[in-house]
Each structure stands twice: as structure tokens, then as C-alpha cells.
Design an enzyme around this catalytic site. Structure first.
Site, PDB file in Angstrom:
ATOM      1  CG  ASN A 147      -0.360  -0.189   2.511  1.00  0.00           C
ATOM      2  OD1 ASN A 147       0.850  -0.024   2.639  1.00  0.00           O
ATOM      3  ND2 ASN A 147      -1.146  -0.522   3.513  1.00  0.00           N
ATOM      4  NE  ARG A 285       1.994   2.508  12.270  1.00  0.00           N
ATOM      5  CZ  ARG A 285       1.519   2.282  11.046  1.00  0.00           C
ATOM      6  NH1 ARG A 285       1.052   3.277  10.314  1.00  0.00           N
ATOM      7  NH2 ARG A 285       1.483   1.056  10.563  1.00  0.00           N
ATOM      8  CD  GLN A 314      -4.577   4.236  14.021  1.00  0.00           C
ATOM      9  OE1 GLN A 314      -4.116   5.166  13.428  1.00  0.00           O
ATOM     10  NE2 GLN A 314      -4.585   3.038  13.489  1.00  0.00           N
ATOM     11  CG  HIS A 333      -4.484   4.095   9.888  1.00  0.00           C
ATOM     12  ND1 HIS A 333      -3.617   3.550  10.797  1.00  0.00           N
ATOM     13  CD2 HIS A 333      -3.828   4.062   8.698  1.00  0.00           C
ATOM     14  CE1 HIS A 333      -2.504   3.187  10.187  1.00  0.00           C
ATOM     15  NE2 HIS A 333      -2.603   3.486   8.911  1.00  0.00           N
TER      16      HIS A 333
HETATM   17  P1  NAD Z   1      10.330   1.783   4.070  1.00  0.00           P
HETATM   18  O1  NAD Z   1      10.910   0.753   4.965  1.00  0.00           O
HETATM   19  O2  NAD Z   1      10.377   1.595   2.595  1.00  0.00           O
HETATM   20  O3  NAD Z   1      10.970   3.216   4.368  1.00  0.00           O
HETATM   21  C1  NAD Z   1      11.208   3.702   5.643  1.00  0.00           C
HETATM   22  C2  NAD Z   1      12.357   4.694   5.556  1.00  0.00           C
HETATM   23  O4  NAD Z   1      12.490   5.323   6.831  1.00  0.00           O
HETATM   24  C3  NAD Z   1      13.699   4.043   5.240  1.00  0.00           C
HETATM   25  O5  NAD Z   1      14.269   4.660   4.094  1.00  0.00           O
HETATM   26  C4  NAD Z   1      14.514   4.272   6.501  1.00  0.00           C
HETATM   27  O6  NAD Z   1      15.894   4.427   6.240  1.00  0.00           O
HETATM   28  C5  NAD Z   1      13.881   5.543   7.029  1.00  0.00           C
HETATM   29  N1  NAD Z   1      14.117   5.793   8.449  1.00  0.00           N
HETATM   30  C6  NAD Z   1      13.933   4.932   9.464  1.00  0.00           C
HETATM   31  N2  NAD Z   1      14.273   5.529  10.628  1.00  0.00           N
HETATM   32  C7  NAD Z   1      14.644   6.792  10.333  1.00  0.00           C
HETATM   33  C8  NAD Z   1      15.085   7.899  11.112  1.00  0.00           C
HETATM   34  N3  NAD Z   1      15.230   7.784  12.439  1.00  0.00           N
HETATM   35  N4  NAD Z   1      15.388   9.056  10.469  1.00  0.00           N
HETATM   36  C9  NAD Z   1      15.270   9.150   9.113  1.00  0.00           C
HETATM   37  N5  NAD Z   1      14.861   8.134   8.335  1.00  0.00           N
HETATM   38  C10 NAD Z   1      14.533   6.972   8.930  1.00  0.00           C
HETATM   39  O7  NAD Z   1       8.827   1.950   4.578  1.00  0.00           O
HETATM   40  P2  NAD Z   1       7.579   2.567   3.781  1.00  0.00           P
HETATM   41  O8  NAD Z   1       6.890   1.498   3.021  1.00  0.00           O
HETATM   42  O9  NAD Z   1       8.012   3.803   3.087  1.00  0.00           O
HETATM   43  O10 NAD Z   1       6.621   2.917   5.024  1.00  0.00           O
HETATM   44  C11 NAD Z   1       7.029   3.867   5.993  1.00  0.00           C
HETATM   45  C12 NAD Z   1       6.046   3.860   7.143  1.00  0.00           C
HETATM   46  O11 NAD Z   1       4.789   4.364   6.699  1.00  0.00           O
HETATM   47  C13 NAD Z   1       5.698   2.466   7.702  1.00  0.00           C
HETATM   48  O12 NAD Z   1       6.661   2.002   8.610  1.00  0.00           O
HETATM   49  C14 NAD Z   1       4.378   2.710   8.358  1.00  0.00           C
HETATM   50  O13 NAD Z   1       4.553   3.131   9.708  1.00  0.00           O
HETATM   51  C15 NAD Z   1       3.771   3.858   7.548  1.00  0.00           C
HETATM   52  N6  NAD Z   1       2.634   3.380   6.720  1.00  0.00           N
HETATM   53  C16 NAD Z   1       1.411   3.948   6.903  1.00  0.00           C
HETATM   54  C17 NAD Z   1       0.324   3.510   6.176  1.00  0.00           C
HETATM   55  C18 NAD Z   1      -1.027   4.146   6.332  1.00  0.00           C
HETATM   56  O14 NAD Z   1      -2.034   3.536   5.942  1.00  0.00           O
HETATM   57  N7  NAD Z   1      -1.114   5.359   6.832  1.00  0.00           N
HETATM   58  C19 NAD Z   1       0.479   2.451   5.271  1.00  0.00           C
HETATM   59  C20 NAD Z   1       1.744   1.929   5.064  1.00  0.00           C
HETATM   60  C21 NAD Z   1       2.814   2.373   5.815  1.00  0.00           C
END
Ligand code: NAD
Length: 388
Positions: A147, A285, A314, A333
Site C-alpha cells: 500500500n 505513525r 486507534q 487511518h
Molecule cells: P520503508 O521501509 O520503505 O521506508 C522507511 C524509511 O524510513 C527508510 O528509508 C529508513 O531508512 C527511514 N528511516 C527509518 N528511521 C529513520 C530515522 N530515524 N530518520 C530518518 N529516516 C529513517 O517503509 P515505507 O513502506 O516507506 O513505510 C514507511 C512507514 O509508513 C511504515 O513504517 C508505516 O509506519 C507507515 N505506513 C502507513 C500507512 C497508512 O495507511 N497510513 C500504510 C503503510 C505504511
């Protein structure tokens, strides 16, 4: 044979099955970067169906029951008397969604001695206590990329909704008004703004790509810097940390996972260092931000707007201040649970289950915790309590 406990959001109040707005969803052929789509042996639902709620059961009922497994589906997930907690003691597998998270705390993991696999139907496994899962040797997996684009689209929409003052303007129209000045006194063009993403992983990078045609100045920070050719292609400026990023932008969109390094990162001090009238969109989050610091910054005008779809807890209580704080464009959400996304994460969940039951390895990119440590995407994007 396994006992599978599946925690999903409740059916529509108008009943199930719903009447669908469209007859199909587009067929995709792969994810950006070449990752392949989920590949279960088959699926028992039609893409575009509402499989994410209790009656939809992620389309897994036939597959699991034909295989002799026991399936319990519930939305009753909170508190010691919940069905989820009552079913935990002999559960082998728990499946839960971030949209309606069955919080798998250390206490609950201790009550589930048979639990071996926790699947997140979607992306973001922070509702599972990863340290406790590591200690207990529980595998945690999610459907990486399922997603990501869904969320990126929602984030871009919410950036525009805030900057263009869409929500109050829509309310003037539905309420019978024609109050142009009231609508436009807080409306700007996005063109020319400095826009940054906090984390440029799958979602953050997709947001950057979608913003290129808006002729904005793009910025990002991430613990892993993008390849220089990608930075050049997107014409995006790298910042070594979030403090540097937020000082340089008018809009920040948050896309990091929640883990010890990102918990409460956007506090009163960081918010005060931003340009007056900045906008924040947070589809990552809620606990990356300090709840009451966001409210105070909106009330003082330090923030011009806040939007997103993630809350804590949530579902949030009826009096959660983010429901009513000024200049918010919050949604529940939902960004990662469009009908399009549900088809992908339901198929991905089935793929993980098929591999698990057959004793095959789960795809590396789906893994968050495995073999008593962070693994796969988890090793790249999360830290544990001991790393902080
Ligand atoms: P991903 O793993 O592809 O990317 C996460 C990025 O965050 C990575 O590039 C990582 O290096 C970076 N990162 C981690 N810790 C960090 C920090 N302290 N400072 C800077 N960068 C940091 O994940 P994604 O698929 O892009 O998803 C990201 C987040 O989005 C998920 O973990 C989830 O919490 C959230 N999400 C929300 C929904 C929603 O419905 N709202 C859906 C999917 C994901």
C-alpha cells in the site's frame, strides 16, 4: 493444523456486502523498483472487494478451512475481556492490520505461548512489541510495498488539502454558502514552496516523485541517503537530520516507521524551530509527533495546518484533541486500505501463509523480525529498544 486469529475492522454500518462504486480495480504488473506483486498460488476473492473488514476475512476463510486450520475473525481487540485476548492463549498465528491494530504488547505475547507468526496485513508492524517478538523467536512479517503508493497518493492529497484550504471551503459549499473571502484567506499555491519528506523509503520516495510536476523545491532526510543519481533525477536536497530539514521547508510529510529513534521526534522544540505557518502531513505513525505539542502549535499559529490518517490509540477516543484542533484535515487511518490496496495485502498475506505452512522461507522483503532478530525490511528500517 494451526489456529489463526485474524483481527480486522468492523463491517460497514450500512451492511456487508457493500455496493461498489466501480466494477473493477486496475491490474498492476509490478511495484516501482522491480519488486514483484504478491504471488499466492490462487486467491478466493475478486480484486476490488471489501476484504479488509470482518466479513471479508481477507479472502482467507476457504483457504484456511480447506487446509484444516481453525480461523477466528474478530474486531473485538481491546482490553483483557476482548475476544482477541481470549483467543490468544492457543493461537499459533495472529494477523492484524495497522488501521485497526490488535496491539501485540509484551504482556499479550506472554499470554500466547504457542504464537510463532505475527502477520501485519499492510505495512508498519509497530503495533507488535518487536523486542518481545525477538526475545520469543516470533516471526513478524508484512506485505512490503502493498500500500505504499496508496499512502503516497493520500499524503499528496492532504498536502494540497491543507495548502489550498480545501476542507473549510468544501464545508462552505455544502452548508449553502458562497463565502469566497472566508475560503481564500488561508489558501495558497503549492508552487514555489519548499516541501520535504522525513524519510525517503518506498512511500517517501513516491511522494517526492509525485510532487516533481508541482514545481516545488524538494528536500529530504533519511538515515540512508538516496543514490546521487536519484537525488539528481528528482532535484532533491538532502539534509543530514530532521532538525535541518524542518528549518528549510514550508511543508513536511512524515514517512518513517515508528521505532525508538522516531518516537516523539516532533516535539515542542522541533516544532518551534520550523518556519511560522508550516504544514505537517503525517501518514506514518501518530507517536512520531507529541500529541499536545501539535495542538498547541496549531492554536498559536506556529503550524498553519496538520493532516494525516494516523492516531494513537486507534481507534481514538471521541474526545481526542486531533478530531477538533484548528486547521486540521485528518482522516481515520484509511490511506493504505483502499480497495486497490486491500487486494494486494490480502494476496500477500495468503502468500506468507502458504510459504509458512509449506516450510518455505518468507520473502526477505516481507520480513521485519525473524530468527530472533530484525530481518529483511525490518533490519533496514527499524531499530529495537537496545539500539536506541
Ligand atoms: P520503508 O521501509 O520503505 O521506508 C522507511 C524509511 O524510513 C527508510 O528509508 C529508513 O531508512 C527511514 N528511516 C527509518 N528511521 C529513520 C530515522 N530515524 N530518520 C530518518 N529516516 C529513517 O517503509 P515505507 O513502506 O516507506 O513505510 C514507511 C512507514 O509508513 C511504515 O513504517 C508505516 O509506519 C507507515 N505506513 C502507513 C500507512 C497508512 O495507511 N497510513 C500504510 C503503510 C505504511
Amino acid at each position: 493444523m494451526a489456529k489463526v486469529v485474524l483481527v480486522l475492522y468492523p463491517d460497514p454500518v450500512s451492511g456487508y456486502p457493500p455496493v461498489y462504486a466501480r466494477d473493477s480495480v486496475p491490474v498492476l504488473h509490478g511495484y516501482p523498483g522491480g519488486q514483484t506483486l504478491p504471488s499466492p498460488s490462487s486467491i478466493d476473492f475478486t480484486p476490488g472487494e471489501l476484504v479488509g473488514c470482518v466479513s471479508g476475512a481477507l479472502g482467507l476463510r476457504k483457504f484456511l478451512e480447506d487446509g484444516g486450520h481453525q480461523l477466528v475473525v474478530t474486531s473485538d481487540k481491546d482490553g483483557p475481556d476482548s475476544e482477541f485476548e481470549r483467543e490468544l492463549p492457543d493461537a499459533d498465528i495472529v494477523i492484524s492490520q495497522p488501521f485497526w491494530p490488535a496491539y501485540l504488547t509484551a504482556e499479550r505475547i506472554a499470554k500466547a505461548p504457542k504464537l510463532k507468526l505475527a502477520i501485519t496485513a499492510g505495512i508498519g508492524s509497530d503495533h507488535v512489541d518487536l523486542d518481545a517478538a525477538i526475545a520469543r523467536g516470533i516471526t513478524v512479517a508484512e506485505e512490503t510495498y502493498s500500500n505504499s503508493i496508496s499512502v503516497a497518493e493520500h499524503a499528496v492529497m492532504q498536502i494540497l488539502a491543507l495548502v489550498r484550504n480545501f476542507v473549510p471551503s468544501h464545508q462552505w459549499a455544502t452548508n449553502g454558502g458562497w463565502n469566497i473571502a472566508d475560503c481564500v484567506e488561508r489558501a495558497y499555491d503549492l508552487e514555489g514552496f519548499d516541501v520535504g519528506v522525513m524519510a525517503a523509503g518506498r512511500i517517501g520516495q513516491a511522494v517526492l516523485r509525485r510532487l516533481v510536476p508541482f514545481d516545488v523545491n524538494l528536500h529530504y532526510t533519511d538515515t540512508r541517503r538516496l543514490p546521487s543519481e536519484v537525488e539528481q533525477e528528482l532535484n532533491v536536497t538532502f539534509h543530514p537530520d530532521v532538525a535541518s530539514l524542518v528549518r528549510a521547508v514550508d511543508v513536511v510529510s512524515i514517512h518513517a516507521p515508528l521505532h525508538p529513534q522516531t518516537y516523539h521526534l516532533f516535539d515542542e522544540k522541533l516544532l518551534a524551530s520550523m518556519r511560522r505557518g508550516s504544514y505537517i502531513v503525517n501518514t506514518a505513525r501518530a507517536e512520531i509527533c507529541v500529541r499536545d505539542a501539535i495542538v498547541a502549535a496549531l492554536e498559536s499559529g506556529q503550524l498553519a495546518g496538520y493532516a494525516g490518517d494516523v492516531w494513537y490509540p486507534q481507534p481514538p477516543p471521541a474526545d481526542h484533541p486531533w478530531r477538533t484542533m484548528p486547521n486540521n484535515a485528518m482522516t481515520p487511518h484509511i490511506s493504505g486500505s483502499t480497495l486497490s490496496a486491500q487486494a494486494r495485502y490480502a494476496a500477500g498475506t495468503r502468500e506468507i501463509l502458504e510459504d509458512w505452512f509449506a516450510g518455505r522461507p518468507i520473502r526477505e522483503e516481507y520480513l521485519i523480525v525473524d530468527g530472533g532478530k530484525l530481518a529483511g525490511t525490518g533490519a533496514a528500517s527499524y531499530t529495537t529498544g537496545s539500539d536506541s
